[in-house]
Design a protein around this motif. Structure first.
Motif: not given
Ligand code: HEM
Length: 327
Positions: A80-84, A119-122, A311-327
Motif C-alpha cells: 500500500i505504501l508504494l507510489s506510482g 521492513s516497512c510492513a513491520d 506473509l512474506k518472510t525469510g528471503s521473500q521480498g526485500e527490506i525497502r530502503r524507503v517505503c514509497s519505492a522498491i529498492n
C-alpha cells in the motif's frame, strides 16, 4: 574426540539454521524479531506516531485503516505504501488513506539507527498498534519479521470490503483471509475512531436503493443528524465521525451506536442483519443479558491474525530502503 565434538557442534549449528529457515519459510512472525538487530525500533515508531497524533489525533484512524488495506491486498507487505501511477494507493478505496508521512518519517529515522534491517510492513504494523493505544485502546505485543513486497497494483484492491457490501459478502471477504465472523466484527470495531466522507453514505439519507427514501435501517432520530452533516447535494468530501460522539476514542461506543441503528456506513448497519455478527455486536457493546466479550482483548487478537495475512518472510521480498519505492 575433538573432531567428534566439532562435528557435533557443526551439526547442531546446521540443525538450528535449518530450523530457523524452515520456520521463516513457513511464514511466521515473532515478537521482538528486531531485539538484537534494531532494539530501538519500537521506541522510534512510538515516538513518531505520538508526535503526529499530538498534532492531529485523526492520524490514528488513518494508520489503522492503512494497515487493514495493506493486509487485505497481497498480505501485510507494505504494498500500500508504494507510489506510482497504478499502484494500490491509486485504487478508489485507498484515495482517502492518510498517514503515509508518519510511516516515511519513522522509516527514515530507523534507517539511520539500523540501516537495511526493518521492513516497512513491520513499521506499519507497529504504527497501527501504537495508533490504537494512543487513542485509548488496549495494547498488545506485535509479532514482526515481515518482508516488503515487490508488487503493487490498483487492480488487486478489488477484494477490499465496500461500504455497501451485504453481510454475506463481508463475511466471505474476511473468510478468504482466514478471518472469522468474530474477527470481522472485532476488526470493524476499528470504526470506533475516524471519519467517513459524505460520499460513501449520503445515498442512505436521501435515496436508498433507488427508493427516494432513506435507508429504513437508520434510527429515525439519527437521520436528521446525519442529514444536517451531509445535506442533499452538499459537499461530498465533508467528513463525519463513524462513531458519533466519540470519534477519537478507542472504546466500545461504536458497537452501542450500531446496535441502536446509529451506524454511519451501510456495511456497519448490516452487522445487525446476520445472527452471528449481531451476537458479536451485542457482546462487544455490553448489551444486557448476553455474555460479554472484551473488545480490547479480542480486537488485539484479531489484529495479530490480520497481521499474519499472506506473509512474506525469510528471503521473500526485500527490506525497502524507503517505503514509497522498491529498492
Ligand atoms: C466490512 C469491512 C469494512 C468496510 C466496508 C469499511 C469501509 C470503510 C469506509 C467506506 C470508510 C470511510 C472511508 C472514507 O470515506 O474516507 C472507512 C473508514 C475507516 N475504516 Fe473501515 N471498513 C471496513 C473494515 C475496517 C477494518 C477491519 C478496520 C480496521 C482494522 C477499519 C478501519 C477504518 C478506520 C480507522 C476508518 C477511518 C479512517 C480515517 O478517519 O481516516 N475498517 N471504512
Amino acid at each position: 574426540m575433538k573432531m567428534a565434538s566439532s562435528f557435533n557442534k557443526l551439526h547442531i549449528l546446521l540443525c538450528l539454521l535449518f530450523a530457523t529457515q524452515t520456520t521463516m519459510t513457513r511464514g511466521q512472525t515473532r515478537v521482538d524479531f528486531y531485539g538484537t538487530t534494531c532494539p530501538r525500533v519500537q521506541t522510534i515508531i512510538q515516538a513518531t506516531v505520538q508526535s503526529a497524533f499530538q498534532t492531529n489525533p485523526g492520524v490514528a484512524a488513518g494508520l489503522l485503516r492503512m494497515f487493514f488495506h495493506d493486509c487485505f491486498v497481497l498480505g501485510c507487505d507494505a504494498s500500500i505504501l508504494l507510489s506510482g501511477t497504478s499502484t494500490e494507493r491509486t485504487a478508489r478505496p485507498n484515495l482517502s488513506l492518510v498517514g503515509f508521512e508518519v510511516i516515511n518519517a519513522a522509516k527514515s529515522q530507523i534507517e539511520t539507527a539500523c540501516p537495511g534491517v526493518v521492513s516497512c510492513a513491520d513499521i506499519l504494523t507497529l504504527a497501527a498498534r501504537d495508533a490504537v493505544v494512543l487513542a485509548g485502546g488496549t495494547t498488545w505485543q506485535v509479532p514482526t519479521g515481515r518482508r516488503d513486497g515487490l508488487v503493487s497494483q490498483a487492480s488487486d484492491a478489488v477484494n477490499l470490503p465496500a461500504f455497501n457490501d451485504p453481510i454475506s459478502v463481508q463475511i466471505s471477504k474476511f473468510r478468504d483471509k482466514n478471518l472469522t465472523a468474530q474477527d470481522l466484527v472485532a476488526l470493524v470495531g476499528g470504526h470506533t475512531i475516524g471519519t467517513a466522507a459524505c460520499a460513501v453514505f449520503s445515498y442512505r439519507l436521501y435515496n436508498f436503493s433507488g427508493t427516494n427514501q432513506p435507508d429504513p435501517d437508520i434510527n429515525p432520530t439519527f437521520l436528521p443528524q446525519l442529514r444536517a452533516l451531509c445535506p442533499n447535494g452538499g459537499n461530498a468530501s465533508t467528513r463525519v465521525a463513524l462513531d458519533t460522539g466519540s470519534v477519537n476514542s478507542f472504546d466500545t461506543s461504536y458497537f452501542v451506536n450500531v446496535r441502536n441503528r446509529r451506524g454511519v456506513l451501510e456495511s456497519d448497519a448490516k452487522l445487525l442483519s446476520n445472527s452471528t455478527t449481531l451476537a458479536f455486536v451485542q457482546k462487544f457493546s455490553g448489551a444486557m443479558g448476553v455474555p460479554q466479550l472484551n473488545f480490547g482483548v479480542e480486537f488485539a487478537r484479531s489484529m495479530v491474525k490480520l497481521g499474519n495475512t499472506e506473509l512474506k518472510t525469510g528471503s521473500q521480498g526485500e527490506i525497502r530502503r524507503v517505503c514509497s519505492a522498491i529498492n
